[in-house]
Design a protein around this motif. Structure first.
Motif, PDB file in Angstrom:
ATOM      1  N   ASP A 260       0.864  -1.193   0.000  1.00  0.00           N
ATOM      2  CA  ASP A 260       0.000   0.000   0.000  1.00  0.00           C
ATOM      3  C   ASP A 260       0.895   1.236   0.000  1.00  0.00           C
ATOM      4  O   ASP A 260       1.421   1.628   1.034  1.00  0.00           O
ATOM      5  CB  ASP A 260      -0.897  -0.037   1.253  1.00  0.00           C
ATOM      6  N   HIS A 343      -1.855   2.201   9.281  1.00  0.00           N
ATOM      7  CA  HIS A 343      -2.599   1.022   9.723  1.00  0.00           C
ATOM      8  C   HIS A 343      -1.731  -0.200   9.562  1.00  0.00           C
ATOM      9  O   HIS A 343      -0.745  -0.189   8.813  1.00  0.00           O
ATOM     10  CB  HIS A 343      -3.895   0.880   8.904  1.00  0.00           C
ATOM     11  N   GLU A 392       1.665   7.158   6.393  1.00  0.00           N
ATOM     12  CA  GLU A 392       1.055   7.881   5.275  1.00  0.00           C
ATOM     13  C   GLU A 392       0.497   9.247   5.656  1.00  0.00           C
ATOM     14  O   GLU A 392      -0.703   9.464   5.622  1.00  0.00           O
ATOM     15  CB  GLU A 392      -0.036   7.027   4.616  1.00  0.00           C
ATOM     16  N   GLU A 432       3.263   7.742   1.118  1.00  0.00           N
ATOM     17  CA  GLU A 432       3.075   6.554   1.968  1.00  0.00           C
ATOM     18  C   GLU A 432       4.123   5.486   1.681  1.00  0.00           C
ATOM     19  O   GLU A 432       4.391   5.165   0.526  1.00  0.00           O
ATOM     20  CB  GLU A 432       1.669   5.970   1.700  1.00  0.00           C
TER      21      GLU A 432
HETATM   22 MN    MN Z   1      -2.928   2.966   3.489  1.00  0.00          MN
END
Ligand code: MN
Ligand code: GLY
Length: 464
Positions: A260, A343, A392, A432
């Motif tokens: 991600d 996260h 991020e 991020e």
């Molecule tokens: Mn993310």
């Protein structure tokens, strides 16, 4: 799949930690899109994948703690399925790949659970997140589908979260495989970024790269010149000179592990001075947050450190005023940075969010804040070696939020609304990376993807 030993060890730890009863882990089924035979891409349930590794529909795993036995329920496919869908090994052969010695037809599951219930044995299951999952569990367990979620086993939820939170080397390797693909997705997106191209052309190309490398997009990509809309899934805009493109995308490895990443790319190939100022603040917040990651630190502290960098930076530009620390304490910075710093990530992009974001990111002692901005922080608890998290930070100019706060005179001591007004059409910046918590610090995972101003500009189609 990993080696069968990994799945057996995971289930054995589950037995020790849950203590007694049965653990029921249903796999997912095919889900029709618009008629039964036209299905969505099949995505296995992540906890089933974690403990049984098998990536096909129609399976359910039972870990019989008291009997010290694992059972895979499922049906061998018939000739008709072979004709249409191709050969699939028997359930017995598939079970062996996961180190499971006992198999039963799926039709026997309900009776097995009924028998356990009559013997007053506890049946542990996780909360379902699909309507079909709730209905299926309800039918097997003899309880209304609407009550299933509330009866999920908290012991099992906590045990699975504790186990899945700490990644083993094989899992880190999978995440890095996803990141290798993601690296190439970003190089392509940056090279394509130029005025006149549609967002969907870039989205199609990067998701195509994931597919062409045996992966899938880990989540619906965000490829937008309207980055101020945080989860923007529209792709219809033409990239215009002077805008910023936010690309927040990732790949899912063949074994189901996610990446991600986010980068913000100037459409013109060069950041304007104003864009560069904001970008440098976000980059500093990212680097500060990454440096703060280590075992024992609460991720909420990392979030607040990044928020402090953002508030100080925005003060230096005249967008905020007063004491940055006091501004962060009050939550004034959340006008610009309204989400959390990151996260957990693993088999799910937001790892284990189906089991409960509160269980993953918070503890009995550490409760979620109700303050706007901080309330969206998904991971706040102390970090441990083996955790993988996203970092991020972002700065956005969100016109409806600006208007609402300005009208209410909210945090007028900390925000210069006249100055903010001049940034109204700015959009947003987010950067991020994915970070592994190591024994003595952290490691940014994957091959570096351009993120300094100079490197991003050099990587764009119209840049240096
Ligand atoms: Mn993310
Ligand atoms: N990548 C989207 C998110 O983290 O919510």
């Amino acid at each position: 799949m990993f080696d069968a030993r990994i799945y057996s060890e995971r289930r054995n730890r589950l037995k020790t930690q849950v203590g007694s009863g049965l653990v029921l882990l249903p796999g997912n089924d095919e889900s029709p899109m618009n008629y039964p035979a036209n299905t969505y891409h099949f995505r296995q349930d992540s906890s089933f994948l974690y403990f049984f590794g098998l990536d096909q529909p129609g399976l359910a795993g039972v870990v019989d703690i008291d009997g010290d036995r694992d059972i895979l329920f499922g049906d061998d496919i018939g000739l008709e399925d072979v004709i249409w869908m191709g050969h699939l090994p028997t359930v017995k052969d598939r079970a062996a790949l996961a180190g499971v010695g006992t198999t039963r037809p799926l039709a026997k599951l309900e009776a097995a659970l009924k028998q356990a219930k009559t013997k007053r044995r506890k049946i542990h299951f996780l909360p379902p997140y699909r309507a079909e999952g709730a209905r299926k569990l309800g039918a097997w367990l003899g309880i209304p589908a609407k009550d299933v979620k509330g009866k999920a086993s908290q012991t099992l939820c906590r045990t699975v979260v504790a186990q899945r939170s700490v990644k083993i080397q094989e899992e880190i390797d999978e995440i890095e495989k996803a990141l290798a693909v993601t690296h190439d997705m970003y190089r392509a997106a940056m090279a394509m970024t130029r005025p006149g191209i549609h967002e969907y052309e870039i989205m199609g190309r990067i998701e195509g790269i994931a597919l062409a490398r045996g992966c899938r997009p880990a989540f619906p990509s965000i490829v937008t010149i309207n980055g101020q809309v945080l989860h923007n899934h529209g792709y219809g805009n033409v990239l215009a000179e002077g805008r910023l493109l936010i690309d927040d995308s990732g790949a899912e490895s063949p074994r189901g592990y996610a990446s991600d990443i986010t980068r913000t790319i100037p459409v013109s190939g060069r950041f304007s001075p104003r864009q560069r100022d904001i970008y440098e603040i976000v980059l500093k917040a990212l680097e500060t947050a990454i440096r703060a990651v280590r075992p024992g630190i609460k991720y909420r502290e990392v979030h607040l450190e990044a928020a402090g960098v953002i508030a100080s930076g925005l003060k230096s530009l005249g967008l905020m005023k007063g004491d940055p620390e006091a501004a962060v304490q009050a939550g004034a910075h959340a006008l610009f940075f309204p989400h959390g710093i990151g996260h957990m990530m693993g088999l799910d992009v937001h790892d284990m969010e189906d089991i409960g974001e509160g269980l993953v990111g918070y503890t009995e002692k550490l409760k979620r804040s109700s303050q706007f901005g901080l309330a969206y922080l998904r991971l706040a608890r102390e970090l441990e070696p083996g955790f993988v998290a996203t970092v991020e930070p972002g700065i956005y100019f969100i016109p409806p939020l600006i208007d609402k706060w300005r009208k209410a005179g909210k945090f007028a001591d900390f925000i210069d609304y006249d100055k903010v007004e001049t940034y109204r059409d700015f959009g947003g910046v987010r950067i991020e990376d994915n970070v592994l918590v190591t024994a003595d610090g952290r490691r940014v995972l994957g091959k570096p993807i351009p993120k300094t101003v100079v490197d991003v500009e050099a990587a764009t189609g119209t840049g240096a």
